[in-house]
Write an enzyme that holds these catalytic residues in place. Sequence first.
Site, mmCIF file in Angstrom:
data_model
loop_
_atom_site.group_PDB
_atom_site.id
_atom_site.type_symbol
_atom_site.label_atom_id
_atom_site.label_comp_id
_atom_site.label_asym_id
_atom_site.label_seq_id
_atom_site.Cartn_x
_atom_site.Cartn_y
_atom_site.Cartn_z
ATOM 1 N N TYR A 16 20.842 -0.742 -33.857
ATOM 2 C CA TYR A 16 19.951 -0.857 -32.707
ATOM 3 C C TYR A 16 18.549 -0.440 -33.154
ATOM 4 O O TYR A 16 18.277 0.745 -33.351
ATOM 5 C CB TYR A 16 20.401 0.033 -31.549
ATOM 6 N N LEU A 49 26.682 -4.656 -15.650
ATOM 7 C CA LEU A 49 25.716 -5.332 -14.776
ATOM 8 C C LEU A 49 25.204 -6.612 -15.420
ATOM 9 O O LEU A 49 24.187 -7.171 -14.991
ATOM 10 C CB LEU A 49 24.547 -4.399 -14.438
ATOM 11 N N ARG A 89 23.682 -7.245 -18.200
ATOM 12 C CA ARG A 89 22.306 -7.118 -18.689
ATOM 13 C C ARG A 89 21.273 -7.213 -17.565
ATOM 14 O O ARG A 89 20.205 -7.798 -17.726
ATOM 15 C CB ARG A 89 22.041 -8.154 -19.772
ATOM 16 N N GLY A 90 21.628 -6.669 -16.443
ATOM 17 C CA GLY A 90 20.735 -6.645 -15.297
ATOM 18 C C GLY A 90 20.864 -7.843 -14.380
ATOM 19 O O GLY A 90 20.300 -7.851 -13.279
ATOM 20 N N SER A 96 22.452 -6.786 -11.184
ATOM 21 C CA SER A 96 22.002 -5.461 -10.753
ATOM 22 C C SER A 96 21.380 -5.483 -9.366
ATOM 23 O O SER A 96 21.221 -4.437 -8.736
ATOM 24 C CB SER A 96 20.972 -4.906 -11.738
#
Length: 334
Positions: A56, A209, A211-212, A215
């Site tokens: 990452y 979620l 990746r949003g 959401s």
Amino acid sequence: MRTLQLGATGPQVSAVGLGCMGMSALYGDADRAESIATIHAALEAGVTLLDTGDFYAMGHNEMLIGEALRSASAARREQAVVSVKFGALRDPDGNWSGHDGRPAAVKNFAAYSLQRLGVDHIDVYRIARLDPDVPIEETVGAIAELVEKGHVRHIGLSEVGADTIRRAAATAPITDLQIEYSLISRGIEDRILPTTRELGIGITAYGVLSRGLISGHFTRDRKLAANDFRSFSPRFQGENLDHNLGLVDALRKIAEQKGVSVAQLAIAWVLSRGGDIVPLVGARTRERLSEALGALDVTLDEADLAAIASAVPADAAAGARYPEMQMTHLDSER
């Protein structure tokens, strides 16, 4: 916050974990100070599981977590359970070039992670994706050697299918499988989840979620940075996005009736799937963390679950969870 044992052989962890990837990579720029404050807030709220990967932002995320742990109180630092993925290969331009599960590479990756995190052991260690050129028995066997030497506490897996899970579990005790699982990513339910439950292996669910996307905060006109994964993710493109946000609108009606947010409803749904599943919430700010943790107070009864199933049936999402090239590297999809 309630806790549970991660799999039959794993550590005690909080009912939800914090996925820290977005604090360093793939979702546009992040605020370092806010990221560290969010990790501290999670620990103070009783969250114990912190998830990262050595790739990452090429180690940035591990160093960020290391800084957050060093600046946390001794008690909070002691409670943290750090899960690390390894094996993804990248070049200086950030491009992906495969996965390396060779035993020598496993030990090399672990040595660097221990240094960046500033810890004397990694709680859960796993290869991020199956290396097609190295039998899983060899990769898991190398992690088992690290366990014997005290450098790693528990062995995990990530994004692998049922057959690979069985082979890995026959080699050494496996604590958990990390894999995408949400209302709109339910592929594990057919073969993978029954296999992990048979073998006493827990699930840490990422992408709860999507990746949003589900959401309740993502809008059709949102502009994404070039370094944001969602700018080329199939589910966020054109007609796919329109369709998927239509699903969110249907969820919003249910959430409003319960007096909760869409995100809380979606996380609560994953929590309702079983005590062997720990959702990873990818909050990058204290505000989003607070919202996500509110899902722990949401109870879904049979009527709620039926309404959710009607609003978002299995396989309702439009678009694959990754671009086609990345999907070919997922053993869990084979």
